[in-house]
Write an enzyme that holds these catalytic residues in place. Structure first.
Site, PDB file in Angstrom:
ATOM      1  N   ARG A 144       0.847  -1.177   0.000  1.00 45.72           N
ATOM      2  CA  ARG A 144       0.000   0.000   0.000  1.00 45.72           C
ATOM      3  C   ARG A 144       0.889   1.235   0.000  1.00 45.72           C
ATOM      4  O   ARG A 144       2.098   1.142   0.226  1.00 45.72           O
ATOM      5  CB  ARG A 144      -0.931  -0.020   1.207  1.00 45.72           C
ATOM      6  CG  ARG A 144      -1.914  -1.193   1.179  1.00 45.72           C
ATOM      7  CD  ARG A 144      -2.519  -1.434   2.544  1.00 45.72           C
ATOM      8  NE  ARG A 144      -3.246  -0.274   3.025  1.00 45.72           N
ATOM      9  CZ  ARG A 144      -3.548  -0.046   4.308  1.00 45.72           C
ATOM     10  NH1 ARG A 144      -3.145  -0.899   5.233  1.00 45.72           N
ATOM     11  NH2 ARG A 144      -4.230   1.032   4.658  1.00 45.72           N
ATOM     12  N   SER A 146       0.778   4.203   1.898  1.00 41.61           N
ATOM     13  CA  SER A 146       0.984   5.085   3.047  1.00 41.61           C
ATOM     14  C   SER A 146       2.439   5.044   3.494  1.00 41.61           C
ATOM     15  O   SER A 146       3.181   4.105   3.167  1.00 41.61           O
ATOM     16  CB  SER A 146       0.072   4.672   4.203  1.00 41.61           C
ATOM     17  OG  SER A 146       0.505   3.436   4.753  1.00 41.61           O
ATOM     18  N   LYS A 215      -2.292  -7.737  11.407  1.00 36.30           N
ATOM     19  CA  LYS A 215      -3.637  -7.560  11.968  1.00 36.30           C
ATOM     20  C   LYS A 215      -4.680  -7.307  10.867  1.00 36.30           C
ATOM     21  O   LYS A 215      -5.875  -7.460  11.102  1.00 36.30           O
ATOM     22  CB  LYS A 215      -3.661  -6.424  12.982  1.00 36.30           C
ATOM     23  CG  LYS A 215      -3.425  -5.037  12.420  1.00 36.30           C
ATOM     24  CD  LYS A 215      -3.517  -3.992  13.520  1.00 36.30           C
ATOM     25  CE  LYS A 215      -3.307  -2.585  12.970  1.00 36.30           C
ATOM     26  NZ  LYS A 215      -3.422  -1.562  14.034  1.00 36.30           N
ATOM     27  N   ASP A 216      -4.221  -6.910   9.658  1.00 38.18           N
ATOM     28  CA  ASP A 216      -5.138  -6.667   8.536  1.00 38.18           C
ATOM     29  C   ASP A 216      -5.379  -7.913   7.689  1.00 38.18           C
ATOM     30  O   ASP A 216      -6.191  -7.881   6.766  1.00 38.18           O
ATOM     31  CB  ASP A 216      -4.585  -5.560   7.624  1.00 38.18           C
ATOM     32  CG  ASP A 216      -4.539  -4.204   8.309  1.00 38.18           C
ATOM     33  OD1 ASP A 216      -5.375  -3.958   9.192  1.00 38.18           O
ATOM     34  OD2 ASP A 216      -3.639  -3.409   7.966  1.00 38.18           O
ATOM     35  N   ARG A 263     -12.961  -2.545  18.259  1.00 35.53           N
ATOM     36  CA  ARG A 263     -12.290  -3.174  19.403  1.00 35.53           C
ATOM     37  C   ARG A 263     -11.805  -2.117  20.390  1.00 35.53           C
ATOM     38  O   ARG A 263     -12.020  -2.228  21.611  1.00 35.53           O
ATOM     39  CB  ARG A 263     -11.103  -4.005  18.901  1.00 35.53           C
ATOM     40  CG  ARG A 263     -10.190  -4.542  20.011  1.00 35.53           C
ATOM     41  CD  ARG A 263      -8.925  -5.168  19.410  1.00 35.53           C
ATOM     42  NE  ARG A 263      -8.139  -4.209  18.657  1.00 35.53           N
ATOM     43  CZ  ARG A 263      -7.263  -3.369  19.201  1.00 35.53           C
ATOM     44  NH1 ARG A 263      -7.080  -3.354  20.505  1.00 35.53           N
ATOM     45  NH2 ARG A 263      -6.576  -2.534  18.431  1.00 35.53           N
ATOM     46  N   ARG A 264     -11.145  -1.081  19.874  1.00 33.55           N
ATOM     47  CA  ARG A 264     -10.662  -0.012  20.742  1.00 33.55           C
ATOM     48  C   ARG A 264     -11.819   0.753  21.375  1.00 33.55           C
ATOM     49  O   ARG A 264     -11.794   1.076  22.562  1.00 33.55           O
ATOM     50  CB  ARG A 264      -9.763   0.941  19.942  1.00 33.55           C
ATOM     51  CG  ARG A 264      -8.419   0.327  19.553  1.00 33.55           C
ATOM     52  CD  ARG A 264      -7.690   1.200  18.559  1.00 33.55           C
ATOM     53  NE  ARG A 264      -6.370   0.659  18.224  1.00 33.55           N
ATOM     54  CZ  ARG A 264      -5.682   0.989  17.148  1.00 33.55           C
ATOM     55  NH1 ARG A 264      -6.199   1.857  16.272  1.00 33.55           N
ATOM     56  NH2 ARG A 264      -4.493   0.465  16.918  1.00 33.55           N
ATOM     57  N   ARG A 281     -10.608   7.743  10.102  1.00 34.60           N
ATOM     58  CA  ARG A 281      -9.988   6.993   9.017  1.00 34.60           C
ATOM     59  C   ARG A 281      -8.776   7.730   8.476  1.00 34.60           C
ATOM     60  O   ARG A 281      -8.546   8.883   8.767  1.00 34.60           O
ATOM     61  CB  ARG A 281     -11.005   6.784   7.878  1.00 34.60           C
ATOM     62  CG  ARG A 281     -12.188   5.891   8.228  1.00 34.60           C
ATOM     63  CD  ARG A 281     -11.793   4.436   8.370  1.00 34.60           C
ATOM     64  NE  ARG A 281     -10.932   3.988   7.296  1.00 34.60           N
ATOM     65  CZ  ARG A 281     -11.354   3.678   6.059  1.00 34.60           C
ATOM     66  NH1 ARG A 281     -12.634   3.750   5.758  1.00 34.60           N
ATOM     67  NH2 ARG A 281     -10.490   3.273   5.145  1.00 34.60           N
ATOM     68  N   GLY A 282      -7.997   7.035   7.628  1.00 36.45           N
ATOM     69  CA  GLY A 282      -6.847   7.638   6.987  1.00 36.45           C
ATOM     70  C   GLY A 282      -5.545   7.089   7.534  1.00 36.45           C
ATOM     71  O   GLY A 282      -5.524   6.324   8.493  1.00 36.45           O
ATOM     72  N   VAL A 284      -1.597   7.391   9.189  1.00 39.48           N
ATOM     73  CA  VAL A 284      -1.174   7.951  10.476  1.00 39.48           C
ATOM     74  C   VAL A 284      -1.060   9.475  10.409  1.00 39.48           C
ATOM     75  O   VAL A 284      -1.519  10.191  11.323  1.00 39.48           O
ATOM     76  CB  VAL A 284       0.175   7.332  10.913  1.00 39.48           C
ATOM     77  CG1 VAL A 284       0.711   8.055  12.152  1.00 39.48           C
ATOM     78  CG2 VAL A 284       0.000   5.852  11.184  1.00 39.48           C
ATOM     79  N   THR A 286      -2.623  11.580   8.429  1.00 39.93           N
ATOM     80  CA  THR A 286      -3.961  12.173   8.347  1.00 39.93           C
ATOM     81  C   THR A 286      -4.617  12.217   9.719  1.00 39.93           C
ATOM     82  O   THR A 286      -5.243  13.226  10.091  1.00 39.93           O
ATOM     83  CB  THR A 286      -4.837  11.358   7.377  1.00 39.93           C
ATOM     84  OG1 THR A 286      -4.252  11.377   6.079  1.00 39.93           O
ATOM     85  CG2 THR A 286      -6.249  11.939   7.308  1.00 39.93           C
ATOM     86  N   ARG A 287      -4.462  11.185  10.490  1.00 36.88           N
ATOM     87  CA  ARG A 287      -5.075  11.137  11.820  1.00 36.88           C
ATOM     88  C   ARG A 287      -4.421  12.144  12.756  1.00 36.88           C
ATOM     89  O   ARG A 287      -5.112  12.812  13.545  1.00 36.88           O
ATOM     90  CB  ARG A 287      -4.960   9.710  12.383  1.00 36.88           C
ATOM     91  CG  ARG A 287      -5.684   8.683  11.528  1.00 36.88           C
ATOM     92  CD  ARG A 287      -5.615   7.295  12.137  1.00 36.88           C
ATOM     93  NE  ARG A 287      -5.926   6.280  11.137  1.00 36.88           N
ATOM     94  CZ  ARG A 287      -6.154   5.004  11.426  1.00 36.88           C
ATOM     95  NH1 ARG A 287      -6.102   4.592  12.676  1.00 36.88           N
ATOM     96  NH2 ARG A 287      -6.426   4.146  10.467  1.00 36.88           N
ATOM     97  N   CYS A 376     -11.249  -8.918  10.782  1.00 42.96           N
ATOM     98  CA  CYS A 376     -10.338  -7.870  11.227  1.00 42.96           C
ATOM     99  C   CYS A 376     -11.079  -6.677  11.817  1.00 42.96           C
ATOM    100  O   CYS A 376     -10.500  -5.907  12.575  1.00 42.96           O
ATOM    101  CB  CYS A 376      -9.482  -7.396  10.045  1.00 42.96           C
ATOM    102  SG  CYS A 376      -8.677  -8.720   9.125  1.00 42.96           S
TER     103      CYS A 376
END
Length: 444
Positions: A144, A146, A215-216, A263-264, A281-282, A284, A286-287, A376
């Site tokens: 990906r 990012s 995890k994805d 989950r969080r 969303r987005g 790291v 972007t967040r 996931c």
């Protein structure tokens, strides 16, 4: 040693042909596959009475009508003649059997050496052939786009060259999860939001391997694909980030907390049901930008991603990791999985990058989620850790608002990790886990 197996088998074939020729010349033809089995009966028939045919003698033996005294009732010359008649054929069989035993011993010794090599190096060396990976070949790594995904891919790219002597290049791929940014992941639905496009390219040969945040990665693979290795795990914990507040407890009532994970959200609500968890969303960056812009009072990110991108308190004033007890991570969090075609040369070579301890823990975590038939994007946390020869597995699942949850843990021998993770999942099912997950997946 293995090189002499074929000559041995060829000698055995020649010996058996001689034996069959001998029998066919003196007693009539018998198929090769019968010759070994019936040679002792032929000998018995001849020794019992040379005048009997083989079938007659065999029938008499089975019916119990011939005794030991019958062996010596005939002419001594006939008995001696019978022995001389049968002896060459029997010797052929004995020699053939010895050749096979010797060949088997060589094969077993070779296999034992190969197994020891496997245990030591984690992968069997592949002989270079016309279709093998050559040093000048350049593999294509799918990733990906990012910054975090690129860091992960470049990390594997570096290890491929330094540890395996394999050159590679990156190919950036946009997945469904990257394209749809205006909806929570739980609303998009489906499996493999961040892996499907990469898997399609693996199958059609556009890329040779794909690097994923483990995890994805869905717990079930597309046919023909699998994880070739799981690399050493980074920090598995989730992290609280804020510009104003030093911890989750310090947030005022109604504070907005950004997270893309049910989950969080579920575990935050268990601690602070008064907080307003919102979808974030987005990538790291972007967040973090949305946190700086004041859209949120705090956000939750994985510590592994922050470490890999060197994000610390110089970027965000308060960065506070949760303990495992406070917030159980997602399956495979902090680890990288490398996926490729199972029939490719690179699949076996990549085993050298595998971290056994991480693999054992993450396999147990994935077994837990697989048994629950979760994915996931469902509110399930599970974490396995190893201390000596013991594995500790803790898990939680619940509704995103924290109103209902199941939490438990189990300790077992490391070798029993996957089996005990499944047992733990089944105990969750007995306590209503399936019903909770069904409600969570339909959460609005």
């Amino acid at each position: 040693m293995r090189r002499i197996i074929k000559p041995l088998l060829f000698c055995y074939l020649i010996i058996e042909v001689i034996g069959i020729y001998y029998f066919s010349s003196h007693m009539g033809f018998f198929p090769m596959f019968m010759e070994m089995i019936i040679s002792v009966f032929i000998g018995a028939a001849l020794l019992l009475n040379i005048r009997f045919s083989f079938m007659q003698s065999l029938l008499s033996l089975m019916q119990g009508r011939l005794g030991l005294v019958d062996i010596f009732s005939g002419n001594l010359a006939k008995v001696i003649g019978a022995v001389l008649l049968i002896l060459p054929g029997v010797l052929c069989d004995i020699i053939g059997i010895l050749l096979l035993v010797f060949a088997y011993a060589i094969l077993r010794q070779s296999d034992e050496k190969r197994d020891k090599s496997f245990q030591r190096d984690e992968v069997i060396d592949i002989e270079v052939s016309d279709t093998s990976i050559q040093k000048d070949d350049e593999l294509v790594i799918g990733t990906r786009g990012s910054l975090l995904a690129l860091w992960q891919a470049e990390h594997i790219q570096s290890r491929l060259e330094s540890e395996l002597g394999i050159k590679s290049k990156l190919k950036i791929v946009k997945t469904k999860g990257d394209k749809i940014l205006d909806a929570p992941l739980s609303k998009i639905g489906g499996k493999g939001l961040f892996t499907k496009e990469l898997e399609e390219m693996l199958l059609d040969g556009s890329i040779d391997l794909a690097v994923h945040s483990l995890k994805d990665v869905p717990v079930e693979f597309v046919e023909g694909l699998d994880l070739a290795c799981i690399t050493t795990r980074e920090d598995v914990r989730d992290c609280f980030l804020s510009l104003k507040y030093e911890s989750l407890e310090a947030l005022p009532k109604g504070a907005r907390v950004g997270t893309t994970s049910l989950r969080r959200s579920m575990q935050i609500k268990k601690h602070r049901p008064d907080l307003d968890t919102q979808s974030l969303r987005g990538n790291v960056q972007t967040r973090l930008k949305r946190l700086e812009d004041g859209d949120f009072d705090a956000i939750i990110l994985a510590k592994a991603g922050l470490n890999r991108l060197n994000i610390d308190s110089s970027h965000v004033r308060y960065i506070v990791p949760f303990s495992i007890e406070e917030m159980i991570p997602a399956m495979g969090q902090g680890a990288l999985g490398i996926e490729t075609r199972k029939d490719s040369e690179i699949f076996r070579l990549l085993a050298r990058l595998n971290d056994e301890k991480t693999a054992l823990c993450t396999r147990a975590e994935r077994a837990f989620v697989r048994r629950l038939e979760g994915g996931c994007q469902v509110p399930i946390g599970v974490h396995a850790s190893i201390n000596g020869d013991r594995m500790h597995i803790c898990a939680i699942l619940g509704l995103p608002d924290g109103s209902k949850s199941i939490h438990d843990a189990i300790t077992c021998e490391v070798k029993e990790g996957e089996a005990m993770a499944i047992k733990l999942a089944e105990s969750f099912i007995d306590r209503g886990a399936k019903e909770i997950l069904e409600r969570a997946q339909n959460w609005l």
